[in-house]
Write a protein that holds these residues in place. Structure first.
Motif, mmCIF file in Angstrom:
data_model
loop_
_atom_site.group_PDB
_atom_site.id
_atom_site.type_symbol
_atom_site.label_atom_id
_atom_site.label_comp_id
_atom_site.label_asym_id
_atom_site.label_seq_id
_atom_site.Cartn_x
_atom_site.Cartn_y
_atom_site.Cartn_z
ATOM 1 N N HIS A 49 0.458 20.054 -101.280
ATOM 2 C CA HIS A 49 0.974 19.652 -99.962
ATOM 3 C C HIS A 49 0.152 20.246 -98.827
ATOM 4 C CE1 HIS A 49 4.183 17.907 -102.218
ATOM 5 N NE2 HIS A 49 4.592 19.074 -102.684
ATOM 6 N N ASP A 50 -1.016 20.794 -99.167
ATOM 7 C CA ASP A 50 -1.852 21.446 -98.152
ATOM 8 C C ASP A 50 -3.314 20.999 -98.327
ATOM 9 O OD1 ASP A 50 -3.226 23.109 -96.507
ATOM 10 O OD2 ASP A 50 -2.371 24.979 -97.268
ATOM 11 N N LEU A 51 -3.722 20.052 -97.490
ATOM 12 C CA LEU A 51 -5.081 19.508 -97.640
ATOM 13 C C LEU A 51 -6.148 20.592 -97.488
ATOM 14 C CD1 LEU A 51 -7.057 17.145 -97.950
ATOM 15 C CD2 LEU A 51 -6.743 16.599 -95.539
ATOM 16 N N ASP A 52 -5.924 21.524 -96.545
ATOM 17 C CA ASP A 52 -6.933 22.558 -96.303
ATOM 18 C C ASP A 52 -7.154 23.461 -97.522
ATOM 19 O OD1 ASP A 52 -7.663 21.800 -93.719
ATOM 20 O OD2 ASP A 52 -5.781 22.596 -92.961
ATOM 21 N N LYS A 53 -6.133 23.576 -98.350
ATOM 22 C CA LYS A 53 -6.241 24.425 -99.541
ATOM 23 C C LYS A 53 -7.216 23.816 -100.572
ATOM 24 C CE LYS A 53 -3.167 26.553 -102.826
ATOM 25 N NZ LYS A 53 -1.871 26.275 -103.392
ATOM 26 N N VAL A 54 -7.111 22.500 -100.794
ATOM 27 C CA VAL A 54 -7.989 21.879 -101.809
ATOM 28 C C VAL A 54 -9.348 21.463 -101.230
ATOM 29 C CG1 VAL A 54 -6.283 21.020 -103.462
ATOM 30 C CG2 VAL A 54 -6.867 19.619 -101.475
ATOM 31 N N LEU A 55 -9.426 21.450 -99.919
ATOM 32 C CA LEU A 55 -10.622 20.936 -99.223
ATOM 33 C C LEU A 55 -11.963 21.389 -99.832
ATOM 34 C CD1 LEU A 55 -10.833 19.112 -96.664
ATOM 35 C CD2 LEU A 55 -11.166 21.186 -95.344
ATOM 36 N N PRO A 56 -12.148 22.703 -100.077
ATOM 37 C CA PRO A 56 -13.472 23.134 -100.540
ATOM 38 C C PRO A 56 -13.814 22.764 -101.981
ATOM 39 C CG PRO A 56 -12.109 25.012 -99.787
ATOM 40 C CD PRO A 56 -11.227 23.826 -99.893
ATOM 41 N N GLU A 57 -12.802 22.303 -102.761
ATOM 42 C CA GLU A 57 -13.045 22.042 -104.193
ATOM 43 C C GLU A 57 -13.277 20.570 -104.500
ATOM 44 O OE1 GLU A 57 -9.484 22.949 -106.239
ATOM 45 O OE2 GLU A 57 -9.250 24.897 -105.288
ATOM 46 N N VAL A 58 -13.081 19.715 -103.524
ATOM 47 C CA VAL A 58 -13.001 18.277 -103.805
ATOM 48 C C VAL A 58 -14.362 17.574 -103.680
ATOM 49 C CG1 VAL A 58 -12.011 16.133 -102.847
ATOM 50 C CG2 VAL A 58 -10.561 18.124 -103.223
ATOM 51 N N ASP A 59 -14.629 16.624 -104.615
ATOM 52 C CA ASP A 59 -15.870 15.827 -104.547
ATOM 53 C C ASP A 59 -15.646 14.487 -103.849
ATOM 54 O OD1 ASP A 59 -17.591 17.541 -106.340
ATOM 55 O OD2 ASP A 59 -15.921 17.145 -107.689
ATOM 56 N N VAL A 60 -14.436 13.942 -104.012
ATOM 57 C CA VAL A 60 -14.146 12.624 -103.422
ATOM 58 C C VAL A 60 -12.776 12.680 -102.739
ATOM 59 C CG1 VAL A 60 -13.764 10.165 -103.898
ATOM 60 C CG2 VAL A 60 -15.402 11.456 -105.291
ATOM 61 N N PHE A 61 -12.732 12.281 -101.472
ATOM 62 C CA PHE A 61 -11.460 12.168 -100.752
ATOM 63 C C PHE A 61 -11.125 10.685 -100.644
ATOM 64 C CE2 PHE A 61 -13.350 16.073 -99.240
ATOM 65 C CZ PHE A 61 -12.275 16.964 -99.260
ATOM 66 N N ASN A 62 -10.011 10.273 -101.225
ATOM 67 C CA ASN A 62 -9.588 8.882 -101.065
ATOM 68 C C ASN A 62 -8.393 8.891 -100.111
ATOM 69 O OD1 ASN A 62 -9.209 6.157 -101.283
ATOM 70 N ND2 ASN A 62 -9.088 6.112 -103.517
ATOM 71 N N MET A 63 -8.630 8.475 -98.869
ATOM 72 C CA MET A 63 -7.632 8.587 -97.799
ATOM 73 C C MET A 63 -6.808 7.296 -97.740
ATOM 74 S SD MET A 63 -8.666 11.549 -96.965
ATOM 75 C CE MET A 63 -7.502 11.872 -95.670
ATOM 76 N N LEU A 64 -5.526 7.399 -98.030
ATOM 77 C CA LEU A 64 -4.692 6.191 -98.075
ATOM 78 C C LEU A 64 -3.960 5.936 -96.772
ATOM 79 C CD1 LEU A 64 -3.091 6.585 -101.610
ATOM 80 C CD2 LEU A 64 -5.273 5.532 -101.002
ATOM 81 N N ARG A 65 -3.663 4.665 -96.587
ATOM 82 C CA ARG A 65 -2.923 4.246 -95.393
ATOM 83 C C ARG A 65 -1.441 4.594 -95.543
ATOM 84 N NH1 ARG A 65 -0.249 -0.532 -93.959
ATOM 85 N NH2 ARG A 65 -0.506 -1.282 -96.087
ATOM 86 N N ILE A 66 -0.804 4.913 -94.434
ATOM 87 C CA ILE A 66 0.656 5.084 -94.443
ATOM 88 C C ILE A 66 1.268 3.695 -94.567
ATOM 89 C CG2 ILE A 66 2.654 5.878 -93.090
ATOM 90 C CD1 ILE A 66 0.754 8.134 -94.021
ATOM 91 N N PRO A 106 -6.512 -1.590 -95.114
ATOM 92 C CA PRO A 106 -6.967 -1.476 -93.734
ATOM 93 C C PRO A 106 -6.786 -0.051 -93.192
ATOM 94 C CG PRO A 106 -4.827 -2.580 -93.840
ATOM 95 C CD PRO A 106 -5.242 -2.334 -95.253
ATOM 96 N N ILE A 107 -7.778 0.380 -92.405
ATOM 97 C CA ILE A 107 -7.774 1.743 -91.872
ATOM 98 C C ILE A 107 -6.915 1.823 -90.607
ATOM 99 C CG2 ILE A 107 -9.260 3.413 -90.649
ATOM 100 C CD1 ILE A 107 -11.513 2.692 -92.517
ATOM 101 N N ASN A 108 -6.137 2.880 -90.498
ATOM 102 C CA ASN A 108 -5.527 3.217 -89.201
ATOM 103 C C ASN A 108 -6.449 4.241 -88.574
ATOM 104 O OD1 ASN A 108 -3.003 1.766 -89.267
ATOM 105 N ND2 ASN A 108 -2.365 3.186 -90.865
ATOM 106 N N ARG A 109 -7.401 3.773 -87.808
ATOM 107 C CA ARG A 109 -8.387 4.701 -87.220
ATOM 108 C C ARG A 109 -7.684 5.772 -86.414
ATOM 109 N NH1 ARG A 109 -13.943 3.419 -86.725
ATOM 110 N NH2 ARG A 109 -14.358 1.762 -88.208
#
Ligand code: ASP
Length: 344
Positions: free
Chosen positions: A215-232, A273-276
């Motif tokens: 539940h904390d993006l900043d915690k996993v941030l340094p370990e990740v190779d791919v971020f798949n950002m989903l739409r709400i 579709p992206i919510n910019r």
């Protein structure tokens, strides 16, 4: 097209309903076939006769931009005839059911239905009621197999592998068919998957699918190779499942500053579709680490592969059935009839 034909061996299905039921070999068969088809889009004449004479029908009961156009273009590049059905301009408004509509269209001689529907399981039900192939183009919050296949295709193209990568799927996991199909596909190909978002959108029960929950993006941030950002998925949520869009963006949005704290080689994806400015900032979406347009471009090749593999199979089955029928009628009508049949 000989490489395409050789790669077909692992694929024996008439339908593509979800990634949950596919083996790693079947997924790789689609990705390898897509690799062969990607080259066609670079030719001056971007068309091959592979599915000439076949009919693909887009049955879209929910809105779509990328998926629908991508399937249409994929079918056209393979020289298939394409028919478009939209819920709004059809007899659905007069009360006709999905199955009745599909069986009536099938009676005109159809090889593949590409179905998008709000009901989870709609493609599986349709496949039980028609003889032709069914490709799931998104069924409610259940699966969106071609989206996950094109995501895998884009990751493999940019990073050279899937196995061993750490993929974070961030956002509205609870309502996302893209998340579910990606979870199955990524894990089958050996990636580590973490789903990230507020507890209201990322329930603990997702651990049962074999993924990590954070539940904390900043915690996993340094370990990740791919971020798949989903739409709400506002249309599926009913109400907003977090205090405000601003707070969501502050905690889970991928901004340039946040991305700067990730691995330098980490890449960013979004199914659109992206919510910019909500789940992803415009400079990240358009930046060099974004795979967004590569996803769309690769999606065409992936959908060509899926149509080819499924329609090829259904044609083979049809040929077998026709042969079996001919043999039965020859047997029941006697040797004279068989000879007549052969020369007709
Ligand atoms: N286009 C994807 C889908 O149909 C993702 C989205 O709508 O957010 O599920």
């Amino acid at each position: 097209m000989s490489p395409v034909r050789e790669e077909r061996s692992a694929w024996t299905r008439p339908h593509l309903l979800g990634l949950r039921e596919l083996s790693a070999e079947e997924i790789m068969a689609v990705l390898d076939t897509a690799d062969s088809f990607a080259e066609i889009s670079t030719r001056s004449i971007r068309k091959v006769p592979t599915l000439r004479g076949r009919v693909v029908v887009n049955l879209f009961y929910e809105a779509s931009t990328r998926t629908r156009l991508s399937f249409s273009l994929a079918a056209q590049r393979l020289s298939a005839d394409v028919l478009d059905f939209t819920k709004e301009s059809s007899s659905t408004a007069k009360g006709e059911t999905l199955i009745d509509t599909a069986r009536n269209i099938e009676a005109m001689g159809v090889d593949v239905f590409v179905l998008r529907h709000a009901a989870p399981g709609a493609a599986t039900v349709l496949a039980r009621h028609v003889k032709c192939s069914v490709v799931n183009a998104g069924d409610g919050a259940h699966e969106h197999p071609t989206q996950a296949l094109l995501d895998l295709f884009a990751i493999k193209k940019r990073l050279g592998r899937i196995k061993g990568l750490h993929v974070a799927i961030v956002g509205d996991i609870a309502h996302s068919r893209v998340a579910r199909s990606n979870i199955w596909g990524l894990q089958k190909l050996g990636a580590r998957v973490t789903v990230v978002g507020p507890p209201t959108l990322v329930p603990e029960r997702f651990r049962e699918l074999g993924v990590e929950v954070c539940h904390d993006l900043d915690k996993v941030l340094p370990e990740v190779d791919v971020f798949n950002m989903l739409r709400i998925q506002r249309e599926r949520q009913g109400t907003l499942n977090f205090p405000s869009t601003e707070e969501y963006t502050r905690l889970f949005g991928l901004s340039r500053e946040r991305l700067a704290r990730a691995k330098p080689e980490a890449v960013v994806m979004h199914p659109g579709p992206i919510n910019r400015g909500v789940e992803i900032s415009p400079d990240v979406a358009d930046g060099p680490r974004s795979l967004v347009l590569e996803q769309v471009a690769g999606g065409l090749a992936v959908r060509m592969a899926v149509l080819f593999l499924c329609a090829g199979r259904s044609a083979a089955l049809q040929a077998e059935e026709a042969q079996a029928q001919a043999a039965t009628s020859a047997a029941t009508q006697g040797p004279g009839a068989a000879a007549q049949g052969g020369s007709a």
